[in-house]
Enzyme design. Structure first.
Site, PDB file in Angstrom:
ATOM      1  N   THR A 208      20.186  64.308  15.542  1.00 41.04           N
ATOM      2  CA  THR A 208      20.036  65.180  14.369  1.00 41.04           C
ATOM      3  C   THR A 208      20.829  64.612  13.199  1.00 41.04           C
ATOM      4  OG1 THR A 208      21.732  66.540  15.412  1.00 41.04           O
ATOM      5  CG2 THR A 208      19.472  67.374  15.488  1.00 41.04           C
TER       6      THR A 208
ATOM      7  N   LYS B 187      24.411  55.263  22.969  1.00 41.73           N
ATOM      8  CA  LYS B 187      24.286  55.311  21.511  1.00 41.73           C
ATOM      9  C   LYS B 187      24.617  53.946  20.891  1.00 41.73           C
ATOM     10  CE  LYS B 187      25.319  60.269  21.252  1.00 41.73           C
ATOM     11  NZ  LYS B 187      24.168  60.875  20.547  1.00 41.73           N
TER      12      LYS B 187
ATOM     13  N   LYS C  31      20.183  64.306   8.965  1.00 41.01           N
ATOM     14  CA  LYS C  31      21.158  64.653   7.918  1.00 41.01           C
ATOM     15  C   LYS C  31      21.334  63.491   6.942  1.00 41.01           C
ATOM     16  CE  LYS C  31      23.311  67.510  11.398  1.00 41.01           C
ATOM     17  NZ  LYS C  31      24.254  67.498  12.511  1.00 41.01           N
TER      18      LYS C  31
ATOM     19  N   LYS D 153      28.747  59.904  15.537  1.00 40.53           N
ATOM     20  CA  LYS D 153      28.139  60.635  16.658  1.00 40.53           C
ATOM     21  C   LYS D 153      29.085  60.528  17.842  1.00 40.53           C
ATOM     22  CE  LYS D 153      24.578  57.842  16.028  1.00 40.53           C
ATOM     23  NZ  LYS D 153      23.481  58.770  15.990  1.00 40.53           N
ATOM     24  N   ARG D 154      28.827  61.264  18.944  1.00 37.41           N
ATOM     25  CA  ARG D 154      29.666  61.106  20.129  1.00 37.41           C
ATOM     26  C   ARG D 154      29.739  59.621  20.521  1.00 37.41           C
ATOM     27  NH1 ARG D 154      26.917  63.532  24.645  1.00 37.41           N
ATOM     28  NH2 ARG D 154      25.067  63.573  23.344  1.00 37.41           N
TER      29      ARG D 154
ATOM     30  N   HIS E 112      17.738  68.663  26.759  1.00 35.01           N
ATOM     31  CA  HIS E 112      18.280  67.839  25.664  1.00 35.01           C
ATOM     32  C   HIS E 112      18.610  66.423  26.097  1.00 35.01           C
ATOM     33  CE1 HIS E 112      19.014  71.148  22.754  1.00 35.01           C
ATOM     34  NE2 HIS E 112      19.109  71.868  23.858  1.00 35.01           N
TER      35      HIS E 112
HETATM   36  C1  26Q Z   1      27.156  68.022  31.691  1.00 40.92           C
HETATM   37  C2  26Q Z   1      27.718  68.078  32.968  1.00 40.92           C
HETATM   38  C3  26Q Z   1      29.079  68.074  33.134  1.00 40.92           C
HETATM   39  C4  26Q Z   1      29.892  68.023  32.004  1.00 40.92           C
HETATM   40  C5  26Q Z   1      29.354  67.973  30.724  1.00 40.92           C
HETATM   41  C6  26Q Z   1      27.973  67.973  30.579  1.00 40.92           C
HETATM   42  C7  26Q Z   1      27.378  67.888  29.235  1.00 40.92           C
HETATM   43  C8  26Q Z   1      28.093  68.245  28.100  1.00 40.92           C
HETATM   44  C9  26Q Z   1      27.534  68.132  26.853  1.00 40.92           C
HETATM   45  C10 26Q Z   1      26.101  67.430  29.070  1.00 40.92           C
HETATM   46  C11 26Q Z   1      25.539  67.309  27.805  1.00 40.92           C
HETATM   47  C12 26Q Z   1      26.263  67.656  26.685  1.00 40.92           C
HETATM   48  C13 26Q Z   1      25.727  67.512  25.328  1.00 40.92           C
HETATM   49  C14 26Q Z   1      24.564  66.993  25.072  1.00 40.92           C
HETATM   50  C15 26Q Z   1      24.060  66.778  23.702  1.00 40.92           C
HETATM   51  O1  26Q Z   1      24.751  66.988  22.719  1.00 40.92           O
HETATM   52  N1  26Q Z   1      22.796  66.353  23.611  1.00 40.92           N
HETATM   53  C16 26Q Z   1      22.169  66.063  22.329  1.00 40.92           C
HETATM   54  O2  26Q Z   1      21.389  67.179  21.958  1.00 40.92           O
HETATM   55  C17 26Q Z   1      20.890  67.010  20.652  1.00 40.92           C
HETATM   56  C18 26Q Z   1      20.189  68.297  20.263  1.00 40.92           C
HETATM   57  O3  26Q Z   1      18.984  68.419  20.940  1.00 40.92           O
HETATM   58  C19 26Q Z   1      19.968  65.819  20.573  1.00 40.92           C
HETATM   59  O4  26Q Z   1      19.598  65.636  19.227  1.00 40.92           O
HETATM   60  C20 26Q Z   1      20.676  64.566  21.084  1.00 40.92           C
HETATM   61  O5  26Q Z   1      19.749  63.504  21.151  1.00 40.92           O
HETATM   62  C21 26Q Z   1      21.268  64.835  22.437  1.00 40.92           C
HETATM   63  O6  26Q Z   1      22.038  63.721  22.871  1.00 40.92           O
END
Ligand code: 26Q
Length: 759
Positions: free
Chosen positions: A603, A502, A607, A496-497, A316
């Site tokens: 995503t 972003k 929406k 979004k986050r 992702h």
């Molecule tokens: C990793 C290592 C240590 C701590 C936290 C993390 C961590 C936590 C959450 C790494 C990634 C996430 C979340 C990622 C995320 O939400 N990615 C999104 O995934 C969506 C679904 O595929 C995509 O549409 C987005 O583009 C992508 O940013």
């Protein structure tokens, strides 16, 4: 007993609450309706035939469930009518339900959409995750700064039911009992599957100190206490590994047990199970399954082959810092039982190629989880066409050359049940009136709306719906945040986050630019309302500084009547799924402005499009496919291409400072961050840090895209103001082309290419 029909619902509620509906509190009605849903869901449980999917994910951002479940069971309209007949409202009922915020953003929400689509498509597929006692923190703004408090969503009636099943999991040499909770997931006119969530009985919320701080070493009490504890220190990172192993070990044991019960001899596990690894967070399921198969007498080589055939991996992200890699000594501490297996997998991987860059354990004794996933699963997929191409051609090119056949794309999708039927009932009704109800199960039917793009009556209805939704958002904002917004202004939304890639900071610079323009008498063609929703990771300093700058600017503008006539900034506190459901239907312009190549898919972009917003975006992630679907005249694209960005990174010759020095508009906007006006409302430390970050670092190349962004955005504002009918026509084209972005389509592709369920 029959539950549909207003009369039947009335009877059930009166019997269950033991009084007239008028006399019931919303809490009582909620509990009673929850029971109705549970009983109905049970009727849709079907025996599993053939291969079953297990979607393992550290996040399931499911959002509130009552309305969604009622819709999927076909009971929503009757319940609503029944409540209204007794002076009660669905909206007030919804407020009683706590939101399970068991995810950070897109990845978790995607997992929730996938569960809905699996059940709707009558596919057998369960989720496996963790029952966090506190979901993503609750965000509060004080003095224009984000603060975090725990989000206790449990307590009271819960959708996830405690079971008697427990599995023993060994963490750092000590045994813990992981208890299974099950939450029924009912598809739209479909079957019921389950979300399986694991937890310990010994969790103790009393260890939470100030804000969201707690003793990170007391595993017995804290293991599932929080979603993603702050991992800025070592104890936090170790806790993350503890959490992940609890999830995958209990999950793997459950999977094997179920398959054996259904007749598998484990050698033929592939005929019974498909496992999807959602990002690297559940990667330890690979060595864990090999370990468990070993305990059942299957040798390492055969076990590895079985696991590779059963498991598939979704990537992702291309942000290096989000690809999990752990110092080997962390894993030695937490999961010593896995280390001999991971070492053997590393040796096997090394024997396949001379290229040591694909090793699992590198020369610095760092374990690369994604490398293990790619070597030892049969499929690696990206989540949008561009993202998959970038993985193949640059980010994971070394792996692609080794295993070209493993790489495939599955462009993300969203469930239309929540993101249209539930959140935008008026638009749903209009669509149904125009093209019938078929689009609810076959989203490609939305294309039939193209017949109405020149129908003025329809366009007028569509514009009225948008205005109603904007008024509803305005009312909600007034009720929840005491903010008054003008529904006749243009709503531009970025939710979004909060993350530098972003580029909420690019939007910030635009707003400062507008501020200057208005001051100089160049007012926009129509008043604008810029709306933000975003949480910043608690330890992500610059992200928090961007929030601070936006909140401060909002104050500065609010205090300036000359400017506030024309623009307003609203930052929604505690953005979550519930807030998104209010914001998205009310949006005119959807901001999807990530640095090209950095957003895997997005995503939210889908929406907003589905709900009749036009997109202002870069050629990044799924924006590229949205642009292809709607045509360039129905989207506002700007900025560098992903190739340009990748080239700039590889040359390493980007200097933000040069852009700042030569471009007067950029200079003026950045300097304003530490102007007297801003410092009179905000904090020097935060504003200065952000300013320096933009001038001296700007990792995500905001400045080269600044002018293009302003030009496109001004164009959008002018089009919206000057030709509303044409604008609405273009929103209708966006809605009618949104069918491709249904998660039903995504799931069908996963099933056809990767899972082969029920065969
Ligand atoms: C990793 C290592 C240590 C701590 C936290 C993390 C961590 C936590 C959450 C790494 C990634 C996430 C979340 C990622 C995320 O939400 N990615 C999104 O995934 C969506 C679904 O595929 C995509 O549409 C987005 O583009 C992508 O940013």
């Amino acid at each position: 007993m029959k539950v549909n029909g207003v009369k039947n619902i009335e009877n059930i509620l009166t019997v269950s609450c033991k009084k007239e509906i008028e006399q019931c509190s919303y809490e009582e009605l909620y509990t009673a309706l929850m029971k109705v849903v549970e009983e109905e869901s049970l009727k849709h449980v079907v025996p599993v035939r053939g291969r079953k999917l297990y979607y393992i994910s550290a996040e399931f951002l499911i959002g509130k469930l009552l309305s969604n479940n009622l819709i999927n069971l076909g009971l929503y309209d009757d319940v609503k009518a029944c409540l209204e007949a007794h002076g009660k409202s669905m909206a007030a009922l919804e407020e009683v339900e706590p939101e399970p915020s068991l995810g950070n953003g897109g990845l978790g929400r995607l997992a929730a959409c996938f569960l809905d689509s699996l059940a709707t498509l009558n596919l057998s597929g369960d989720g496996i995750g963790l029952r966090y006692h506190c979901g993503l923190f609750h965000q509060k703004f004080r003095d224009q700064l984000q603060s975090e408090t725990p989000d206790f969503w449990l307590g009271g009636d819960e959708w996830a039911k405690k079971t008697e099943k427990t599995y023993t999991v060994s963490l750092a040499g000590k045994d813990y009992e992981a208890r299974l909770y099950q939450l029924a997931v009912t598809g739209y006119e479909g079957r019921t599957n389950y979300l399986n969530l694991f937890d310990l009985d010994t969790i103790d919320p009393s260890i939470i100190g100030e804000g969201i701080s707690f003793d990170k070493t007391d595993i017995e009490k804290n293991l599932t206490l929080f979603l993603y504890p702050d991992d800025s220190d070592e104890a936090g990172r170790l806790l993350r590994i503890y959490q992940q192993y609890l999830m995958v070990s209990a999950g793997a044991q459950m999977i094997l047990e179920e398959c054996v019960e259904r007749g598998s001899n484990l050698h033929n596990l592939y005929d019974y199970a498909a496992i999807q690894i959602n990002d690297t967070h559940p990667s330890m399921v690979i060595p864990e399954l090999i370990r468990l198969l070993g305990e059942k007498g299957i040798d390492f080589d055969e076990a590895t082959e079985i696991v590779t055939k059963v498991c598939a991996y979704t990537n992702h992200t291309i942000l290096a810092e989000a690809l999990e890699k752990w110092p080997k000594h962390y894993l030695d501490t937490v999961v010593p039982q896995l280390m001999p297996i991971i070492e053997k997998l590393d040796a096997a991987a090394r024997s396949r190629t001379e290229d040591t860059s694909t090793a699992i354990i590198d020369g610095y004794q760092i374990v690369h989880m994604a490398h293990m996933d790619i070597h030892f699963t049969h499929s690696t997929n990206g989540v949008a066409a561009l993202h998959t191409e970038i993985l193949k051609n640059s980010e994971l090119n070394n792996f692609y050359r080794l295993y070209p056949e493993k790489f495939n794309n599955k462009t993300n999708g969203i469930t239309f049940r929540r993101w249209l039927l539930e959140c935008n009932p008026k638009l749903t009704e209009l669509i149904e009136e125009l093209i019938g109800p078929g689009f609810k199960k076959d989203a490609s039917e939305l294309e039939k709306l193209m017949d109405f793009t020149d129908n003025e009556k329809v366009l007028k209805q569509l514009a009225d719906i948008k205005h109603d939704n904007k008024a509803a958002l305005a009312a909600w904002l007034e009720h929840t945040q005491k903010v008054v917004v003008n529904p006749d202004s243009m709503f531009m939304i970025q939710s979004k986050r909060m993350h530098e890639y972003k580029r909420q900071q690019l939007n910030l610079l635009y707003l400062i630019h507008q501020y200057f323009e208005i001051k100089a008498g160049h007012t926009p063609k129509i008043p604008i309302t810029a709306i933000f929703g975003a949480k910043a990771a608690p330890a992500y300093t610059i992200a928090k500084d961007i929030i601070h700058a936006l909140l401060t600017l909002s104050e500065v503008i609010g205090d300036d009547p000359e400017v506030s006539k024309w623009m307003q900034i609203v930052f929604i506190e505690n953005y979550n799924v519930t807030a998104a459901e209010k914001m998205i239907p009310a949006c005119d312009l959807s901001e999807q402005i990530s640095l090209a190549s950095k957003e895997a898919s997005g995503t939210g972009n889908m929406k907003f499009m589905l709900n009749g917003a036009l997109t202002l975006g870069t050629m990044d992630g799924a924006n590229v496919e949205i642009a292809e679907a709607v045509g360039s005249e129905n989207i506002y694209i700007f900025g560098q291409s992903s190739n340009q960005v990748i080239r700039r990174y590889s040359h390493g010759d980007y200097s933000a400072r040069e852009w700042y020095e030569v471009d007067p508009n950029i200079h003026r906007a950045i300097d304003f961050l530490t102007s007297e006006a801003m410092l009179s409302c905000g904090r020097q430390e935060n504003l200065e840090r952000l300013k320096n970050e933009l001038i001296y670092k700007d990792w995500f190349q905001t400045l080269p895209d600044f002018n293009a962004y302003i030009v496109r955005k001004e164009q959008a504002v002018a089009d919206y103001a000057q030709n509303p009918l044409d604008w609405t026509k273009r929103t209708l084209i966006n809605i009618s082309k949104a069918g491709f972005f249904s998660s039903d389509r995504t799931i069908e592709e996963y099933n056809k290419d990767i899972w082969h369920l029920g065969e």
